[in-house]
Design an enzyme around this catalytic site. Structure first.
Site, PDB file in Angstrom:
ATOM      1  N   ASN A 194     -11.171  -2.427  -5.144  1.00 38.59           N
ATOM      2  CA  ASN A 194     -10.403  -1.498  -5.977  1.00 38.59           C
ATOM      3  C   ASN A 194     -11.095  -1.180  -7.306  1.00 38.59           C
ATOM      4  O   ASN A 194     -10.727  -0.228  -7.991  1.00 38.59           O
ATOM      5  CB  ASN A 194      -8.979  -2.019  -6.232  1.00 38.59           C
ATOM      6  CG  ASN A 194      -8.079  -1.975  -5.008  1.00 38.59           C
ATOM      7  OD1 ASN A 194      -7.210  -2.825  -4.823  1.00 38.59           O
ATOM      8  ND2 ASN A 194      -8.271  -0.982  -4.140  1.00 38.59           N
TER       9      ASN A 194
ATOM     10  N   ASP B  46       0.832  -1.211   0.000  1.00 44.83           N
ATOM     11  CA  ASP B  46       0.000   0.000   0.000  1.00 44.83           C
ATOM     12  C   ASP B  46       0.869   1.265   0.000  1.00 44.83           C
ATOM     13  O   ASP B  46       1.976   1.271   0.529  1.00 44.83           O
ATOM     14  CB  ASP B  46      -0.904  -0.031   1.244  1.00 44.83           C
ATOM     15  CG  ASP B  46      -2.056   0.954   1.143  1.00 44.83           C
ATOM     16  OD1 ASP B  46      -2.356   1.416   0.022  1.00 44.83           O
ATOM     17  OD2 ASP B  46      -2.644   1.274   2.194  1.00 44.83           O
TER      18      ASP B  46
HETATM   19  C1  IPE Z   1      -5.515  -2.780  -0.115  1.00 48.67           C
HETATM   20  O1  IPE Z   1      -5.164  -1.466  -0.248  1.00 48.67           O
HETATM   21  C2  IPE Z   1      -5.511  -3.463  -1.445  1.00 48.67           C
HETATM   22  C3  IPE Z   1      -4.207  -3.620  -2.092  1.00 48.67           C
HETATM   23  C4  IPE Z   1      -3.055  -3.311  -1.593  1.00 48.67           C
HETATM   24  C5  IPE Z   1      -4.248  -4.222  -3.401  1.00 48.67           C
HETATM   25  P1  IPE Z   1      -6.243  -0.278  -0.356  1.00 48.67           P
HETATM   26  O2  IPE Z   1      -5.496   0.974  -0.489  1.00 48.67           O
HETATM   27  O3  IPE Z   1      -7.222  -0.602  -1.423  1.00 48.67           O
HETATM   28  O4  IPE Z   1      -6.987  -0.391   1.055  1.00 48.67           O
HETATM   29  P2  IPE Z   1      -7.787   0.713   1.877  1.00 48.67           P
HETATM   30  O5  IPE Z   1      -8.846   1.255   0.963  1.00 48.67           O
HETATM   31  O6  IPE Z   1      -6.813   1.772   2.270  1.00 48.67           O
HETATM   32  O7  IPE Z   1      -8.327   0.001   3.076  1.00 48.67           O
HETATM   33  C1  IPE Z   2      -1.658   0.237  -3.353  1.00 46.08           C
HETATM   34  O1  IPE Z   2      -1.424   1.605  -3.350  1.00 46.08           O
HETATM   35  C2  IPE Z   2      -1.930  -0.293  -4.734  1.00 46.08           C
HETATM   36  C3  IPE Z   2      -3.308  -0.761  -4.940  1.00 46.08           C
HETATM   37  C4  IPE Z   2      -4.264  -0.748  -4.059  1.00 46.08           C
HETATM   38  C5  IPE Z   2      -3.603  -1.295  -6.258  1.00 46.08           C
HETATM   39  P1  IPE Z   2      -2.610   2.659  -3.315  1.00 46.08           P
HETATM   40  O2  IPE Z   2      -2.981   3.006  -4.701  1.00 46.08           O
HETATM   41  O3  IPE Z   2      -3.722   2.174  -2.462  1.00 46.08           O
HETATM   42  O4  IPE Z   2      -1.895   3.888  -2.630  1.00 46.08           O
HETATM   43  P2  IPE Z   2      -2.542   4.949  -1.630  1.00 46.08           P
HETATM   44  O5  IPE Z   2      -3.148   4.175  -0.493  1.00 46.08           O
HETATM   45  O6  IPE Z   2      -3.570   5.698  -2.411  1.00 46.08           O
HETATM   46  O7  IPE Z   2      -1.399   5.786  -1.204  1.00 46.08           O
HETATM   47 MG    MG Z   3      -4.134   2.404  -0.481  1.00 48.32          MG
END
Ligand code: IPE
Ligand code: IPE
Ligand code: MG
Length: 239
Positions: A61, A13
């Site tokens: 997502n 993340d």
């Molecule tokens: C979890 O991260 C999913 C992945 C890393 C693929 P998110 O960024 O989607 O989770 P939340 O929304 O912060 O809980």
């Molecule tokens: C994780 O990084 C990747 C996926 C969930 C696909 P994020 O895209 O959630 O990054 P933040 O949480 O917005 O920083």
């Molecule tokens: Mg995230």
């Protein structure tokens, strides 16, 4: 290191925040994140981790802007193509968990190709959680079990923990020993609910695109110092 986790799972993340911090578009955060995957897979192999499971795309997502979802899918296909040779050379077996049916054909085809070509590899099992949701996984398992009960394939008294495990996407995975989440968020976000029952949780503020092999080593070292009791007393562990 005396205590090594057999199964490491990572919630990768912070790609978006990394991009924002550097004044870049979110997509460039994901691109840098994909490079990190390469480095961490290599490091996990070197550390003889038997199972590495990466959360790549959650069922939730899909709610992101369409452009971002499309770019993530493209990036995934590109990474699978680019990394194919390295995966083979490192004797890695690629697997996936999640609902593949609703993924774009291009992603599904590329993924199935690599899964098929690596199915007899005997090295690390690298599992990509793609269109994965932990609650959905358990609900689907319950549906299949209910059907089997209805058709008298299983009797209700025989339904136990193992019946449920056998019906999960992750049925071939052992329990998670170490769950790492980057970016400072301290939550599970619907990842591997069943298999993390006794996992050691490790949260780091490092954003995924900044995570490197030293950070993985640090997490492994931290894990090696933990005492896992599984409900027992400390004294019982010494016996
Ligand atoms: C979890 O991260 C999913 C992945 C890393 C693929 P998110 O960024 O989607 O989770 P939340 O929304 O912060 O809980
Ligand atoms: C994780 O990084 C990747 C996926 C969930 C696909 P994020 O895209 O959630 O990054 P933040 O949480 O917005 O920083
Ligand atoms: Mg995230």
């Amino acid at each position: 290191m005396n205590k090594k986790p057999k199964h490491v799972a990572i919630i990768m993340d912070g790609n978006g925040r990394w991009a924002q911090k550097h004044g870049k578009k979110r997509f460039l955060g994901h691109k840098k994140g994909a490079k990190v995957v390469k480095e961490i897979v290599e490091e996990a192999t070197k550390n003889e981790i038997e199972f590495l499971t990466l959360f790549a795309f959650s069922t939730d997502n899909w709610s992101r802007p369409k452009d971002e979802v499309n770019l993530l899918m493209k990036l995934l296909v590109g990474s699978l193509k680019n990394e194919f040779k390295r995966i083979i050379d490192n004797n890695i077996r690629l697997c996936s968990i999640g609902n593949l049916d609703t993924l774009p054909d291009l992603v599904k085809d590329e993924l199935m190709f690599v899964v098929e070509k690596t199915k007899t590899n005997s090295g690390m099992v690298l599992t990509l959680a793609l269109n994965y949701g932990g609650k959905e996984e358990i609900v689907n398992a319950l549906k299949s079990i209910s059907n089997k009960v209805k058709n008298s394939i299983i009797s209700p008294q025989d339904v136990d923990e193992f019946t449920l495990i056998e019906h999960l996407y992750s049925k071939n995975l052992p329990p998670v020993d170490l769950l790492i989440r980057t970016s400072g968020e301290e939550r599970i976000s619907n990842f591997l609910l069943w298999h993390i029952a006794y996992a050691e949780l490790y949260f780091t503020r490092t954003l995924w695109p900044d995570f490197n092999k030293k950070d993985l080593e640090k997490a492994l070292l931290n894990y090696s110092k933990r005492e896992r009791r599984f409900g027992k007393t400390r004294e019982q562990l010494d016996v």
